[in-house]
Write an enzyme that holds these catalytic residues in place. Structure first.
Site, PDB file in Angstrom:
ATOM      1  N   CYS A 159      54.673  35.827  34.744  1.00  4.61           N
ATOM      2  CA  CYS A 159      54.464  36.875  33.746  1.00  4.61           C
ATOM      3  C   CYS A 159      54.010  36.230  32.437  1.00  4.61           C
ATOM      4  O   CYS A 159      53.830  35.011  32.348  1.00  4.61           O
ATOM      5  CB  CYS A 159      55.750  37.666  33.535  1.00  4.61           C
ATOM      6  SG  CYS A 159      57.079  36.718  32.743  1.00  4.61           S
ATOM      7  N   CYS A 196       2.875  54.652  44.825  1.00  7.58           N
ATOM      8  CA  CYS A 196       4.009  53.958  44.212  1.00  7.58           C
ATOM      9  C   CYS A 196       4.026  52.535  44.767  1.00  7.58           C
ATOM     10  O   CYS A 196       4.512  52.299  45.864  1.00  7.58           O
ATOM     11  CB  CYS A 196       5.313  54.685  44.518  1.00  7.58           C
ATOM     12  SG  CYS A 196       6.775  53.869  43.852  1.00  7.58           S
ATOM     13  N   CYS A 248      56.208  33.460  31.204  1.00  3.18           N
ATOM     14  CA  CYS A 248      56.082  32.206  31.951  1.00  3.18           C
ATOM     15  C   CYS A 248      55.019  31.293  31.356  1.00  3.18           C
ATOM     16  O   CYS A 248      54.932  30.113  31.707  1.00  3.18           O
ATOM     17  CB  CYS A 248      55.737  32.477  33.416  1.00  3.18           C
ATOM     18  SG  CYS A 248      57.049  33.277  34.367  1.00  3.18           S
TER      19      CYS A 248
END
Length: 545
Positions: free
Chosen positions: A452, A82, A455
């Site tokens: 939020c 590998c 706002c």
């Protein structure tokens, strides 16, 4: 003439310079070449198989020398080398010959290091390449406190090892598996260790319990003593088989041991001979596939927190919420004593399935109820609850995160106001589509001092955080006032759901800024402002106290 034929002469000439000669083709039609590789000061007979289309890497095999370690990193028992992890190396299909020579060089370098014992640490990462046997699926969530059971599928040739048969049965039902037999004569053992597993040099895997205990003693003497104690206890109680699951920092792995107690012995004789018989018992490694919820949830996001254990409320199971609900479950929502609440009073109308996670098979059903059923089919152990009512009608106590995916600005403001009036604060993520699918946006409010969604607008509706340069297009489709809707494809909903899911993951892991994020979806538009936080407005009618 095919490309595989025209490339062979060039490949032969190139490999001949390295001493390799053409030796025919394998069963897949790949050309086979034999020669040798130089490694650790010696030559080693080798063979290489080449996919002339370049779709797969050349396969290199070597004859392992007799004096080589029994277990070597990146070298299998068959001699396969590998030299590159799958997917990390891409061949130039227009230079197969040159690419094959480069791969041979990499394989020779790996073989050289392996034979010199310079890559032993790699054995931890590829432990399971050396530990294989009967297939078992591990559904073990507890930390060694719960007894294990074995559910065996004799006609399928594999078994489930579980610490909760009821939970595992739900997964079996979801997988369409039936006919499992609970093996009552099997002792299930769970042992936790601080050592990462790695194979030892010599005979591997351990052929018997004595060798296994010697191996475990090298890794973790405390775990070795616990394994021996539990195996002896199982033998003394005349169990036929002991199945042991070892939970290490790297992975879980398992093996089983036939105990075969003698029926002719008295209890005293059985105890005296138990240790001798146990040490000689054959060890059968098990190739395991973990299906426990914690592993499946965190496998693709290692070292990051998930929603497991959190209580999440998703308001809106429509075009955004349907896809988002699935992403939340895949991120652990509803698992490990957590909860996912799906809240939506509306039903799914057939004309909406074109951009919804649900399909015609759930048409005319309540969205929350139908989405719960759909998500539960894929995640049968998740704690998902459907609320086919307005969010104002339920209690949100104990919720760790509130997600508003309704796209209704008025509802978002109302939720914020009602929580403020009640003196409560819940971290809230709001996600929506801007205009006719021009952009998607999400706002996180993780603390009371953050702004939020209300706002984001001035008193008279002026946008303080515009989405795009210029005016947002106003597009409607349908027939008449009663059936008009804003058109955008399902891909826009998916992108909104992905944005929200990414922000939830970041929030879980302590990354909250920027709290307002925008992704432009439709070509031809430019983002008006960069992502940023939204300051709280003192006179905001929604979030001000």
């Amino acid at each position: 003439m095919s490309s595989t034929t025209t490339g062979l002469p060039e490949l032969e000439r190139a490999l001949r310079t390295r001493g390799f000669t053409y030796a025919g083709r394998n069963s897949e039609g790949w050309p086979r070449f034999t020669g040798s590789l130089m490694a650790a000061g010696a030559t080693h007979e080798a063979r290489v198989y080449v996919d002339l289309t370049g779709q797969q890497l050349p396969r290199v095999y070597v004859n392992i020398p007799a004096n080589a370690p029994t277990v070597m990193p990146h070298i299998s028992s068959s001699g396969s080398v590998c030299y590159a992890t799958k997917g990390t190396l891409v061949l130039d299909i227009f230079d197969i010959a040159g690419q094959t020579l480069a791969c041979l060089d990499r394989a020779a370098n790996v073989l050289d290091l392996a034979l010199q014992g310079k890559m032993q640490q790699d054995l931890e990462d590829e432990f399971f390449a050396c530990w294989h046997g009967d297939l078992c699926l591990l559904d073990v969530d507890s930390k060694g406190k719960e007894p294990l059971s074995l559910l065996h599928f004799e006609h399928k040739g594999f078994a489930f090892i579980t610490d909760n048969s009821e939970r595992t049965q739900k997964k079996l039902d979801a997988m369409g598996l039936s006919g499992a037999t609970k093996m009552e004569f099997v002792e299930g053992i769970q042992v936790t260790t601080t050592a990462k597993p790695r194979p030892t040099q010599g005979v591997w895997p351990p052929p018997n319990v004595a060798d296994l205990l010697r191996w475990q003693n090298i890794l973790d003497p405390k775990a070795r003593r616990e394994i021996e104690r539990r195996l002896l206890s199982a033998s003394a109680r005349r169990k036929h088989i002991a199945v042991c699951v070892i939970k290490s920092p790297l992975a879980q792995y398992a093996f089983w041991v036939p105990l075969r107690p003698s029926r002719d012995e008295s209890p005293a004789q059985a105890l005296k001979n138990a240790r001798r018989r146990l040490y000689a018992a054959k060890v059968h490694p098990m190739s395991d596939c973990r299906i426990d919820d914690n592993y499946v949830t965190s496998r693709n996001t290692p070292n990051r927190k998930t929603l497991a254990g959190k209580r999440v409320a998703l308001v809106g199971c429509g075009t955004i919420g349907g896809f988002l609900g699935e992403l939340l479950v895949k991120a652990g929502a509803g698992l490990d004593n957590g909860e996912l609440r799906l809240i939506d009073p509306d039903s799914l109308f057939p004309q909406n399935v074109g951009r919804h996670r649900l399909g015609l098979n759930q048409a005319l059903e309540n969205k929350a109820v139908a989405l719960k059923a759909e998500l539960t089919r894929g995640a049968p152990t998740a704690n998902i609850k459907a609320f086919p009512v307005k969010v104002q009608e339920i209690q949100l106590d104990g919720v760790d995160l509130l997600i508003d995916a309704t796209g209704e600005e008025a509802l978002s403001s109302q939720l914020t106001r009602s929580l403020a009036d009640a003196g409560k604060f819940i971290p809230t993520l709001t996600v929506w589509v801007e205009g006719p699918g021009v952009a998607v946006r999400a706002l996180l409010r993780d603390a009371m001092e953050q702004g939020c969604t209300r706002c984001m607008s001035a008193r008279h509706g002026e946008q303080l955080f515009p989405v795009i340069d210029g005016a947002m297009p106003d597009e409607l489709a349908g027939h008449g006032c009663e059936s008009l809707y804003v058109p955008f494809p399902a891909t826009v909903s998916v992108r909104a759901a992905c944005l929200a899911a990414d922000m939830v993951s970041d929030w879980l892991n302590g990354v909250v800024a920027p709290r307002l994020q925008t992704e432009i979806v439709r070509k031809g538009f430019n983002k008006a402002i960069e992502d940023r936080d939204v300051p709280r407005r003192d006179n905001c009618p929604a979030c001000s106290s």
